[in-house]
Write a protein that holds these residues in place. Structure first.
Motif, PDB file in Angstrom:
ATOM      1  N   ILE A   1     -40.465 -31.591  94.715  1.00  0.00           N
ATOM      2  CA  ILE A   1     -40.072 -30.193  94.505  1.00  0.00           C
ATOM      3  C   ILE A   1     -39.694 -29.545  95.827  1.00  0.00           C
ATOM      4  CG2 ILE A   1     -40.853 -27.927  93.700  1.00  0.00           C
ATOM      5  CD1 ILE A   1     -42.739 -29.378  91.775  1.00  0.00           C
ATOM      6  N   TYR A   2     -40.428 -29.896  96.899  1.00  0.00           N
ATOM      7  CA  TYR A   2     -40.103 -29.349  98.226  1.00  0.00           C
ATOM      8  C   TYR A   2     -38.706 -29.815  98.662  1.00  0.00           C
ATOM      9  CZ  TYR A   2     -40.517 -27.980 103.108  1.00  0.00           C
ATOM     10  OH  TYR A   2     -40.305 -27.406 104.336  1.00  0.00           O
ATOM     11  N   GLY A   3     -38.384 -31.077  98.357  1.00  0.00           N
ATOM     12  CA  GLY A   3     -37.063 -31.594  98.675  1.00  0.00           C
ATOM     13  C   GLY A   3     -35.978 -30.818  97.937  1.00  0.00           C
ATOM     14  N   VAL A   4     -36.228 -30.479  96.683  1.00  0.00           N
ATOM     15  CA  VAL A   4     -35.284 -29.688  95.890  1.00  0.00           C
ATOM     16  C   VAL A   4     -35.102 -28.309  96.531  1.00  0.00           C
ATOM     17  CG1 VAL A   4     -34.911 -28.542  93.671  1.00  0.00           C
ATOM     18  CG2 VAL A   4     -35.796 -30.891  93.732  1.00  0.00           C
ATOM     19  N   PHE A   5     -36.218 -27.726  96.968  1.00  0.00           N
ATOM     20  CA  PHE A   5     -36.163 -26.417  97.620  1.00  0.00           C
ATOM     21  C   PHE A   5     -35.289 -26.461  98.884  1.00  0.00           C
ATOM     22  CE2 PHE A   5     -38.129 -24.230 101.311  1.00  0.00           C
ATOM     23  CZ  PHE A   5     -37.695 -22.951 101.039  1.00  0.00           C
TER      24      PHE A   5
ATOM     25  N   PHE B   1     -52.465 -11.708  98.678  1.00  0.00           N
ATOM     26  CA  PHE B   1     -51.710 -11.493  99.920  1.00  0.00           C
ATOM     27  C   PHE B   1     -50.215 -11.732  99.692  1.00  0.00           C
ATOM     28  CE2 PHE B   1     -55.690 -11.289 102.093  1.00  0.00           C
ATOM     29  CZ  PHE B   1     -55.433 -10.735 103.341  1.00  0.00           C
ATOM     30  N   SER B   2     -49.884 -12.764  98.919  1.00  0.00           N
ATOM     31  CA  SER B   2     -48.486 -13.099  98.670  1.00  0.00           C
ATOM     32  C   SER B   2     -47.780 -11.995  97.891  1.00  0.00           C
ATOM     33  CB  SER B   2     -48.384 -14.417  97.895  1.00  0.00           C
ATOM     34  OG  SER B   2     -48.973 -15.477  98.622  1.00  0.00           O
ATOM     35  N   ILE B   3     -48.452 -11.483  96.854  1.00  0.00           N
ATOM     36  CA  ILE B   3     -47.876 -10.403  96.039  1.00  0.00           C
ATOM     37  C   ILE B   3     -47.789  -9.109  96.847  1.00  0.00           C
ATOM     38  CG2 ILE B   3     -48.256  -8.962  94.005  1.00  0.00           C
ATOM     39  CD1 ILE B   3     -49.532 -11.448  92.683  1.00  0.00           C
ATOM     40  N   ALA B   4     -48.808  -8.852  97.681  1.00  0.00           N
ATOM     41  CA  ALA B   4     -48.784  -7.658  98.535  1.00  0.00           C
ATOM     42  C   ALA B   4     -47.600  -7.713  99.493  1.00  0.00           C
ATOM     43  CB  ALA B   4     -50.095  -7.537  99.306  1.00  0.00           C
ATOM     44  N   LEU B   5     -47.358  -8.893 100.075  1.00  0.00           N
ATOM     45  CA  LEU B   5     -46.219  -9.049 100.987  1.00  0.00           C
ATOM     46  C   LEU B   5     -44.910  -8.789 100.248  1.00  0.00           C
ATOM     47  CD1 LEU B   5     -44.906  -9.934 103.650  1.00  0.00           C
ATOM     48  CD2 LEU B   5     -45.048 -12.302 102.837  1.00  0.00           C
ATOM     49  N   TYR B   6     -44.783  -9.356  99.058  1.00  0.00           N
ATOM     50  CA  TYR B   6     -43.567  -9.141  98.274  1.00  0.00           C
ATOM     51  C   TYR B   6     -43.368  -7.652  97.987  1.00  0.00           C
ATOM     52  CZ  TYR B   6     -40.318  -8.944  94.370  1.00  0.00           C
ATOM     53  OH  TYR B   6     -39.259  -8.619  93.570  1.00  0.00           O
TER      54      TYR B   6
ATOM     55  N   ARG C   1     -34.868 -14.953  96.452  1.00  0.00           N
ATOM     56  CA  ARG C   1     -35.042 -16.390  96.279  1.00  0.00           C
ATOM     57  C   ARG C   1     -36.269 -16.941  97.014  1.00  0.00           C
ATOM     58  NH1 ARG C   1     -30.784 -19.974  99.285  1.00  0.00           N
ATOM     59  NH2 ARG C   1     -32.147 -19.297 100.990  1.00  0.00           N
ATOM     60  N   ASP C   2     -36.292 -16.799  98.327  1.00  0.00           N
ATOM     61  CA  ASP C   2     -37.275 -17.511  99.152  1.00  0.00           C
ATOM     62  C   ASP C   2     -38.724 -17.150  98.836  1.00  0.00           C
ATOM     63  OD1 ASP C   2     -35.135 -18.723 100.403  1.00  0.00           O
ATOM     64  OD2 ASP C   2     -35.028 -17.220 101.985  1.00  0.00           O
ATOM     65  N   ILE C   3     -38.990 -15.854  98.707  1.00  0.00           N
ATOM     66  CA  ILE C   3     -40.376 -15.443  98.472  1.00  0.00           C
ATOM     67  C   ILE C   3     -40.838 -15.873  97.077  1.00  0.00           C
ATOM     68  CG2 ILE C   3     -40.067 -13.131  97.482  1.00  0.00           C
ATOM     69  CD1 ILE C   3     -42.206 -12.242  99.635  1.00  0.00           C
ATOM     70  N   PHE C   4     -39.887 -16.024  96.132  1.00  0.00           N
ATOM     71  CA  PHE C   4     -40.251 -16.511  94.796  1.00  0.00           C
ATOM     72  C   PHE C   4     -40.607 -18.000  94.848  1.00  0.00           C
ATOM     73  CE2 PHE C   4     -37.893 -12.684  93.416  1.00  0.00           C
ATOM     74  CZ  PHE C   4     -38.877 -12.130  92.604  1.00  0.00           C
ATOM     75  N   TRP C   5     -39.949 -18.744  95.719  1.00  0.00           N
ATOM     76  CA  TRP C   5     -40.316 -20.141  95.915  1.00  0.00           C
ATOM     77  C   TRP C   5     -41.736 -20.241  96.464  1.00  0.00           C
ATOM     78  CZ3 TRP C   5     -38.668 -24.788  94.523  1.00  0.00           C
ATOM     79  CH2 TRP C   5     -37.351 -24.930  94.066  1.00  0.00           C
ATOM     80  N   MET C   6     -42.083 -19.330  97.362  1.00  0.00           N
ATOM     81  CA  MET C   6     -43.443 -19.316  97.898  1.00  0.00           C
ATOM     82  C   MET C   6     -44.459 -19.085  96.786  1.00  0.00           C
ATOM     83  SD  MET C   6     -45.094 -16.833 100.867  1.00  0.00           S
ATOM     84  CE  MET C   6     -45.263 -15.396  99.779  1.00  0.00           C
TER      85      MET C   6
END
Length: 313
Positions: free
Chosen positions: A302-306, A109-114, A267-272
């Protein structure tokens, strides 16, 4: 006032989500729907209601970046924040279905969205329908593969004896709170973005995403603190699948969602995707098939870094 709208929006989304889940489950019992189906469909759709309403409000009010990044940010928060904090409170076991089904489907689903967003810089109705139909197929497979003896811990048996009058009151409270909560959250967030000089995409992927993930976080931490079986990894991954399939799928079927912020794709979708892959890696590291305190702390870090990089960028 923008901060007040944001806080009130958060609070109302938590209240609305809780009442909607209660009323939906109670109504499902009245309609003689099996506990398994309730746990896999009704509860999942109800807990995705905050994201759905926020995304719809944002898309219809001309803030498509919030609509997309609300889901992307919520999926990141579900793993980095919710899973991370819950694991710190109490270790979470990883079952076989995570490796065989839920994780591969989430990645699909994530790759399809991208791909859909990268292909033409928008999510159109047909693409949204593909995502939503894919979600329906996933749900049907889950229900058919579920054994009738399996315990669905999301469903409270006490809700089977709730009166019709109480169900109606809960529905009204839940729907009203979600409507105003989503509207005020989007309003407050857009005003804050303007005043801080940051993009709506940044606010959507951080503050709004955290807000719509608050119900899941509260439920998970409370369950872990009570030494009960905390929300399973499968349920959190399932929530990410529902967010893409139902929230963005349905929203794009109502109104085309254009990509107005380039950072969403760069950027954002790659973090996902990074957070999605990190869960698999953590499950394979010692102690295998479990996410404990150290791994949970790592996810939160890692979430804090994001979050830091999102605002800094």
């Amino acid at each position: 006032m923008s901060v007040a709208f944001l806080i009130l929006g958060f609070v109302l989304l938590v209240i609305g989500g809780e009442f909607l889940v209660r009323s939906s489950v109670a109504l499902s019992f009245k309609l003689n729907i099996s506990k398994i189906v309730i746990g896999m469909t009704v509860v999942s759709f109800a807990t995705s209601a905050p994201e759905l309403l926020v995304s719809l409000q944002a898309a219809l009010k001309g803030s498509p970046a919030i609509a997309i990044n609300n889901v992307v940010g919520s999926n990141i928060a579900n793993i980095g924040l919710v899973l991370g904090i819950t694991a710190i409170v109490g270790a979470i076991a990883i079952d076989k279905s995570f490796y065989k089904l839920t994780w591969p489907v989430m990645m699909l689903f994530s790759i399809a969205l991208y791909y859909f967003l990268w292909n033409d810089n928008q999510l159109i109705a047909i693409e949204g329908a593909v995502l939503f139909i894919g979600l329906i197929i996933f749900i049907v497979y889950l229900i058919r593969s579920q054994k009738s003896s399996d315990d669905i811990e999301d469903v409270d048996d006490a809700l089977a004896v709730v009166s019709n009058f109480k169900i109606i009151i809960w529905l009204i409270i839940g729907a009203t709170a979600l409507y105003f909560g989503s509207e005020w959250l989007v309003k407050g967030a857009t005003q804050i973005a303007t005043s801080l000089g940051v993009s709506e995409a940044v606010i959507g992927v951080t503050m709004i995403a955290i807000g719509t993930s608050v119900p899941e976080l509260a439920a998970s931490v409370i369950a872990a603190a009570k030494k009960e079986k905390a929300i399973s990894l499968g349920n959190l991954i399932g929530s990410n699948i529902f967010n893409i399939g139902s929230v963005l799928g349905l929203t794009s079927m109502v109104k085309i969602i254009p990509v107005t912020e380039p950072l969403i794709l760069s950027r954002d979708i790659f973090w996902m995707l990074i957070f999605a892959v990190s869960v698999l890696i953590l499950g394979l590291l010692p102690k295998q098939h479990e996410i404990g305190k150290v791994k949970g702390f790592g996810l939160v870090l890692i979430y804090g870094v994001f979050i830091f990089l999102a605002f800094k960028g």
